[in-house]
Design a protein around this motif. Structure first.
Motif, short mmCIF file in Angstrom:
data_model
loop_
_atom_site.label_atom_id
_atom_site.label_comp_id
_atom_site.label_asym_id
_atom_site.label_seq_id
_atom_site.Cartn_x
_atom_site.Cartn_y
_atom_site.Cartn_z
N MET A 1 -66.94 -74.64 -61.27
CA MET A 1 -65.64 -74.40 -61.90
C MET A 1 -65.41 -72.92 -62.10
O MET A 1 -64.32 -72.40 -61.83
N SER A 2 -66.44 -72.22 -62.59
CA SER A 2 -66.25 -70.81 -62.89
C SER A 2 -66.07 -70.00 -61.61
O SER A 2 -65.23 -69.11 -61.53
N LEU A 3 -66.82 -70.38 -60.56
CA LEU A 3 -66.66 -69.69 -59.28
C LEU A 3 -65.25 -69.90 -58.75
O LEU A 3 -64.57 -68.97 -58.30
N LEU A 4 -64.81 -71.17 -58.86
CA LEU A 4 -63.48 -71.51 -58.39
C LEU A 4 -62.41 -70.72 -59.16
O LEU A 4 -61.49 -70.14 -58.58
N ALA A 5 -62.58 -70.72 -60.49
CA ALA A 5 -61.60 -70.04 -61.34
C ALA A 5 -61.56 -68.56 -61.00
O ALA A 5 -60.48 -67.96 -60.88
N GLY A 6 -62.74 -67.97 -60.80
CA GLY A 6 -62.79 -66.54 -60.48
C GLY A 6 -62.10 -66.25 -59.16
O GLY A 6 -61.25 -65.35 -59.06
N ALA A 7 -62.40 -67.08 -58.15
CA ALA A 7 -61.82 -66.89 -56.84
C ALA A 7 -60.30 -67.05 -56.90
O ALA A 7 -59.54 -66.28 -56.32
N LEU A 8 -59.89 -68.09 -57.68
CA LEU A 8 -58.47 -68.37 -57.81
C LEU A 8 -57.74 -67.18 -58.45
O LEU A 8 -56.67 -66.75 -58.01
N LEU A 9 -58.38 -66.68 -59.48
CA LEU A 9 -57.79 -65.55 -60.21
C LEU A 9 -57.63 -64.36 -59.27
O LEU A 9 -56.59 -63.69 -59.24
N THR A 10 -58.66 -64.12 -58.48
CA THR A 10 -58.64 -63.01 -57.54
C THR A 10 -57.51 -63.19 -56.53
O THR A 10 -56.71 -62.28 -56.28
N THR A 11 -57.45 -64.41 -55.99
CA THR A 11 -56.42 -64.67 -54.96
C THR A 11 -55.02 -64.49 -55.54
O THR A 11 -54.11 -64.01 -54.87
N LEU A 12 -54.87 -64.94 -56.77
CA LEU A 12 -53.54 -64.90 -57.37
C LEU A 12 -53.11 -63.47 -57.70
O LEU A 12 -51.93 -63.15 -57.65
N THR A 13 -54.06 -62.64 -58.07
CA THR A 13 -53.67 -61.34 -58.59
C THR A 13 -53.78 -60.22 -57.55
O THR A 13 -53.16 -59.18 -57.70
N ARG A 14 -54.57 -60.42 -56.52
CA ARG A 14 -54.75 -59.33 -55.56
C ARG A 14 -53.62 -59.34 -54.52
O ARG A 14 -53.23 -60.40 -54.04
N ARG A 15 -53.05 -58.14 -54.19
CA ARG A 15 -52.00 -58.06 -53.15
C ARG A 15 -52.47 -57.15 -52.04
O ARG A 15 -53.12 -56.13 -52.30
N PRO A 16 -52.13 -57.52 -50.79
CA PRO A 16 -52.62 -56.74 -49.65
C PRO A 16 -52.16 -55.28 -49.74
O PRO A 16 -52.91 -54.37 -49.43
N GLY A 17 -50.92 -55.06 -50.25
CA GLY A 17 -50.38 -53.71 -50.33
C GLY A 17 -51.13 -52.81 -51.28
O GLY A 17 -51.01 -51.59 -51.22
N TRP A 18 -51.91 -53.45 -52.14
CA TRP A 18 -52.61 -52.68 -53.15
C TRP A 18 -53.95 -52.15 -52.66
O TRP A 18 -54.66 -51.49 -53.40
N GLU A 19 -54.27 -52.44 -51.41
CA GLU A 19 -55.53 -51.94 -50.88
C GLU A 19 -55.50 -50.41 -50.94
O GLU A 19 -54.54 -49.77 -50.45
N GLY A 20 -56.44 -49.80 -51.50
CA GLY A 20 -56.50 -48.34 -51.57
C GLY A 20 -55.52 -47.72 -52.55
O GLY A 20 -55.36 -46.49 -52.58
N SER B 1 -64.65 -61.41 -60.93
CA SER B 1 -63.26 -61.35 -60.48
C SER B 1 -62.58 -60.07 -60.98
O SER B 1 -61.78 -59.47 -60.27
N ALA B 2 -62.96 -59.65 -62.18
CA ALA B 2 -62.38 -58.42 -62.70
C ALA B 2 -62.81 -57.23 -61.84
O ALA B 2 -62.03 -56.34 -61.52
N LYS B 3 -64.05 -57.29 -61.44
CA LYS B 3 -64.62 -56.24 -60.60
C LYS B 3 -63.85 -56.18 -59.28
O LYS B 3 -63.44 -55.12 -58.80
N ALA B 4 -63.66 -57.43 -58.77
CA ALA B 4 -62.94 -57.51 -57.50
C ALA B 4 -61.53 -56.95 -57.67
O ALA B 4 -61.01 -56.26 -56.82
N TYR B 5 -60.99 -57.27 -58.82
CA TYR B 5 -59.65 -56.81 -59.11
C TYR B 5 -59.64 -55.30 -59.22
O TYR B 5 -58.80 -54.62 -58.65
#
Lengths: 428, 599
Positions: free
Chosen positions: B552-571, A424-428
């Motif tokens: 659980m860990s996959l879910l947590a990782g995905a959740l974390l990604t979804t929560l922190t990633r913003r479309p505007g931040w692409e690039g 996830s950090a990587k993805a981030y």
């Protein structure tokens, strides 16, 4: 009966008369008694009774050798004078009368079949499903269900020396029971500490015969405990030799060489633990057996084998004094009114298991087995080319031990969480 | 004063001598079996006073147990192997189920008192005989039989009220219990001479005893008024074909049982504490030779010296007994030659067999077949009682209970009121359903098998329960042993001309207890059965843990990604890097420009 009591009365009177004749002051007699301790058969130990807990933690026919290990020690402690009432024997399976055994009611620890370890007069206190970590801890700490017979209890006191022997399949700081449950080093350590707090032992000799056996004693912290395992951490313990008529390895190396040494020990010979341990070389064991001495300040050089494996102890002085510490060995010739003899009688009367022949049988066994030390050597040369069985947890064909499973699960869980975080950090 | 004291002591000792009048009778019986095997029974009976505080020969431990538990009657048995009824006929002394079995009757005013007595009895017997009998304290295995384990009355009274207050019975069995030296040795230690002298010396070789095809030893403690009685009996079946024969053509008892030490003093030497010592040999069609001893009670009496008797029993007569009184014998032995036919063996009134039917892990069934031996006829039909107890995890569907006579279904009563009302073959049915983790189920059935019928079949279906992981034994994949079912048959009528009271053992063999009015039924135990339960892979919980952790860990990782990633931040990073790069080049240029200016 009456003749005997009259005789005893006369003897007591005579003893009293001679005691009075020797006009010592009580203080001098006491001094003489305590000075005599160094030359007494009990050596430097000041215990008053001996108890043994012998545990075979493995079930199934292919673990024959673990039962043979336990019975080898059972035979030895019985031969050196510990009566059945002071031995708690736990065997997790019945190999002697198993249909697979072509020698019914017999267990052999050597391919020469000279000594039937099962004997004619065995008392197995816990067997089959009863052999569990829970019951072992119950025995050590003496916490039982109401109505538990005395034969199943360890009735030690502050003067008791305890010999605790466990064999089976184990690993780093654990020992498997029947391939189902397990006991950890910490559990035994805490049980021993509880025994110390309850004043249930004087000294303990702990022996583990398993893979990485020394780790089973790693957590011990109670004083007066001497521990030795058949192998160090990271090492396997190996079986000794194969018996083709039984079709299995019949004994493990540590116990084989222990028995080899013990067969030459007599109750009053004064062999020390250091002499015994010096027999257990890496060359013979294919592993390292090193005693853990920091909790045992007396040292293995001063401690005698019979302090733990025998029933030789100091006796209290009788009125009149005039003698040095007497030996009170069940198998020996001398019988005195020592503290532990009385203790014994109470025990036997209590559980109603009159064992009048115990002493005689032990004496007979002692006489009979004197010459077997040398003969047990046969099969030694066989050792080099037979397949070795390993006592490691993973080597068992059965299910994986629970503890290993838990550890495995925990490690993989941690690894996965880490990986996920990294992803996830990587993805981030 | 002194004289008075002495008198008191004397009186007390006389009283003690009177109160400790104890008897010890030992007997042995040898019966050749048709297939070359030989059955050997050793029977010991000790009696003392229950109130006696001192015992001369009677084991103190047993007296203490009897006093402490308030038991009126109890029998413990250890058995290895199976008695082959079809091959060997009716056993001389009742055959027992494999493993350990204990039943007891308590003279207790309430069930609680009886339960306490039972708990103490199992613990004490367990300690005494080195057995895991403490497992019988568990309410999951104890049942209260109503029809069996009591004197046969033949009536179909099955109500719970039939259990009178002085007769609270408990029964439990451990079919998987190992039986070995540690059980036999304490059993032998109850005898005054242990295994050193007397009949018990014949059981001295442990490897022969446990090498036998069938070995069973029982201890029965009975309180009758003031008298306390301990009866011990051991039955062995030895394969004589494996053992060398005597020159006379028979097998010596001592060599059969592996206690032949060779040399002079070799045979049976009576135990000095025994009030009587006797050896009986059944020799219909066979022959027996005795060495030493005094012969009593035989058809053909012939006194001699070395080879004392050689009697070929009268073929026409019923099983003939040769009996020897060996109380005074120094070196008694008997050689037996099997006849090789079916002489001497009597088939039981019914053969009983039990099989587990069905396949798979979910459902199953049990079928019990009662078969009349070929050629046997019964004028008035046979009345039999069936006792079947099953652990709670075998959930019996009682509505599937079916009884057939020669393949024809017979009505089964569904309630107590119906029992025996329509004159059916099922005269009585007592059914105690099991309760999960609390109580086993008990089925007791009384069947009247008509004289015309040759096969009766009782069958029912069940469902297997799921166990918790902690309830599985270490060897769960071996299967679960079901307790043996018991078929209880009416007492056997004694042979014509049998005289009671002469020998306890022969009274037992003839099928009657020695006491008048205490006719015991004949019990036929069916073989044990193994049941496979749905057994999980025991590493499953850990696999599940690992699996869940992964998810659980996959879910947590995905959740974390979804929560922190913003479309505007692409690039965004790339943009920043470019900006930084440009800034750096600008700085460089600025520095250059500054340097140029200063020059």
């Amino acid at each position: 009966m009456r003749t005997w009591s009259a005789l005893a009365l006369v003897l007591a009177l005579v003893a009293r008369a001679t005691g009075d004749a020797a006009a010592d002051t009580p203080a001098r007699r006491a001094e003489a008694f305590f000075q005599s301790s160094s030359s007494s058969p009990a050596g430097g130990s000041n215990h008053t009774s001996n108890w043994a807990v012998l545990v075979d933690a493995s079930r199934y026919w292919f673990n024959y050798r673990h039962i043979a290990n336990t019975l080898s020690l059972y035979r030895t402690v019985k031969r050196l004078g510990i009566p059945d009432s002071n031995i708690i024997l736990m065997l997790a399976d019945d190999v002697s009368c198993s249909p697979r055994n072509s020698f019914p009611a017999s267990v052999f620890g050597n391919a020469n079949h000279l000594a039937n370890l099962y004997g004619d007069n065995i008392e197995v206190d816990y067997r089959g499903y009863e052999v569990t970590p829970e019951n072992l801890l119950r025995v050590l700490t003496d916490r039982h269900a109401p109505g538990t017979p005395r034969s199943k209890r360890l009735l030690t006191d502050a003067g008791s020396n305890l010999f605790l022997y466990i064999t089976g399949h184990g690993g780093d700081e654990f020992m498997k029971f029947q391939d189902q449950t397990e006991i950890m080093s910490k559990d035994i350590a805490d049980a021993l500490e509880q025994m110390r707090e309850k004043r249930r032992y004087n000294e303990v000799l702990f022996i583990a015969e398993t893979c990485q056996a020394a780790t089973l004693a790693a957590r011990f912290y109670s004083p007066g405990v001497l521990a030795i395992g058949s192998s160090e951490k990271g090492e396997n313990s190996y079986s000794h030799h194969l018996d083709r008529s039984i079709g299995l390895s019949v004994i493990d190396r540590f116990t084989y060489w222990t028995l080899e040494f013990m067969e030459s020990v007599t109750p009053h010979a004064g062999a020390t633990l250091a002499q015994w341990f010096s027999q257990l070389t890496n060359h013979r064991l294919h592993s390292t057996a090193k005693p853990r001495l920091e909790l045992f300040p007396r040292g293995a050089h001063d401690a005698r084998v019979t302090d733990f494996l025998g029933h030789v102890s100091k006796a209290a002085p009788m009125a009149g004094g005039g003698y040095e510490g007497l030996s009170s060995s069940r198998g020996g010739r001398v019988r005195t009114e020592s503290a532990d003899a009385g203790d014994d009688a109470a025990t036997r009367g209590g559980d109603g298991r009159g064992d009048g022949t115990g002493g005689g049988a032990a004496a007979a066994a002692a006489g009979k087995s004197g010459g077997e030390g040398a003969r047990l050597k046969v099969g030694d040369e066989d050792a080099g080319r037979v397949p070795k069985a390993v006592d490691g947890g993973w080597a068992t064909p059965g299910a994986r031990a629970r503890g290993e499973g838990v550890a495995f699960a925990a490690v993989s869980c941690a690894a996965l969480v880490g990986a996920a975080a990294w992803v996830s950090a990587k993805a981030y | 004063m002194l004289i008075a004291f002495l008198l008191v002591v004397l009186a007390a000792s006389v009283g003690a001598a009177r109160e400790s009048r104890e008897t010890f009778q030992e007997e042995a019986l040898v019966r050749p079996l048709p297939d070359g095997r030989i059955a050997f029974v050793a029977h010991f009976r000790q009696e003392t006073s229950l109130v006696a505080r001192h015992h001369e020969t009677f084991p103190k431990a047993i007296a203490q147990i009897a006093r402490a538990t308030g038991v009126a009657d109890a029998e413990l048995s250890f058995t290895q192997g199976r008695w082959m009824y079809r091959r060997w006929g009716r056993p001389p002394v009742g055959a027992k189920p494999i493993g350990a079995e204990l039943w007891a009757a308590f003279a207790a005013e309430s069930d609680e008192v009886a339960d306490e007595g039972w708990a103490n009895l199992t613990a004490m017997f367990g300690g005494q005989f080195c057995a895991s009998l403490s497992a019988l304290r568990d309410e999951q295995v104890v049942v209260e039989p109503a029809l069996v384990f009591r004197p046969w009355d033949g009536s179909a009274r099955v109500d719970r009220d039939g259990i009178s207050s002085d007769n609270r019975r408990r029964h439990g069995s451990l079919p998987a219990e190992a039986v070995c030296t540690e059980n036999l040795t304490p059993w032998l230690k109850l005898l005054p001479c242990r295994d050193r002298a007397g009949i018990a010396a014949l059981l001295g070789s442990r490897s022969s005893v446990f090498g036998a095809e069938y070995v069973s030893f029982t201890a029965r403690v009975r309180v009758r008024g003031d008298a306390l009685e301990l009866t011990q009996s051991a039955t062995l079946v030895v394969d004589a074909n494996k053992i060398a024969r005597e020159p006379e053509g028979g097998h010596r008892l001592t060599s059969l049982l592996g206690v032949d030490r060779g040399g002079g003093a070799n045979g049976i030497r009576a135990c000095a504490a025994a009030t009587s010592t006797a050896v009986h040999v059944q020799t219909k069609g066979g022959t027996a030779f005795a060495f030493g001893g005094r012969k009593v009670h035989t058809a053909v009496a012939d006194e001699g010296r070395r080879v004392d008797t050689a009697v070929a029993a009268d073929e026409a007569s019923r099983p003939a007994w040769l009996s020897w009184d060996v109380s005074a014998a120094e070196d008694f032995d008997v050689a037996v030659r099997p006849g090789g036919g079916d002489e001497g063996t009597v088939a039981p009134e019914l053969y009983a067999e039990r099989v587990v039917t069905g396949s798979g892990y979910h459902r199953g069934g049990i079928s019990i077949e009662l078969r009349r031996p070929e050629g046997s006829k019964s004028a008035s039909g046979t009345r039999a009682r069936l006792f079947q107890t099953l652990p709670w995890y075998v959930r019996v569907f009682i509505h599937t209970l079916a009884v057939e006579m020669d393949g024809v279904p017979v009505p089964v009563p569904t309630s107590g009121a119906d029992v025996g009302a329509n004159g059916g073959a099922v005269e009585a049915l007592r059914w105690v359903p099991g309760v999960d983790r609390r109580r086993p189920s008990t089925m007791e059935l009384q069947v009247l098998m008509p004289a015309s019928a040759s096969v009766a079949r009782v069958s029912f279906k069940f469902e297997k329960a799921f166990l918790r992981i902690s309830e599985f034994p270490p060897d769960a994949n071996r299967g679960f042993d079901l307790p043996a079912a018991l078929l209880s048959l009416p007492p056997v009528s004694p042979r014509d001309g049998h005289e009671f009271g002469e020998s306890r053992l022969l009274d037992l063999v003839e099928g009657v207890a020695s006491e008048v009015g205490d006719t015991h039924s004949e019990g036929v135990y069916m073989q044990g059965a193994l049941l496979t339960l749905p057994t999980p892979d025991f590493s499953m919980p850990f696999n599940v843990t690992t699996m869940v952790c992964t998810l659980m860990s996959l879910l947590a990782g995905a959740l974390l990604t979804t929560l922190t990633r913003r479309p505007g931040w692409e690039g965004f990073g790339k943009l920043k890097a470019e900006q930084r790069k440009r800034l750096k080049s600008l700085e460089k240029e600025a520095r250059k420009a500054r340097a140029g200016k200063s020059e």
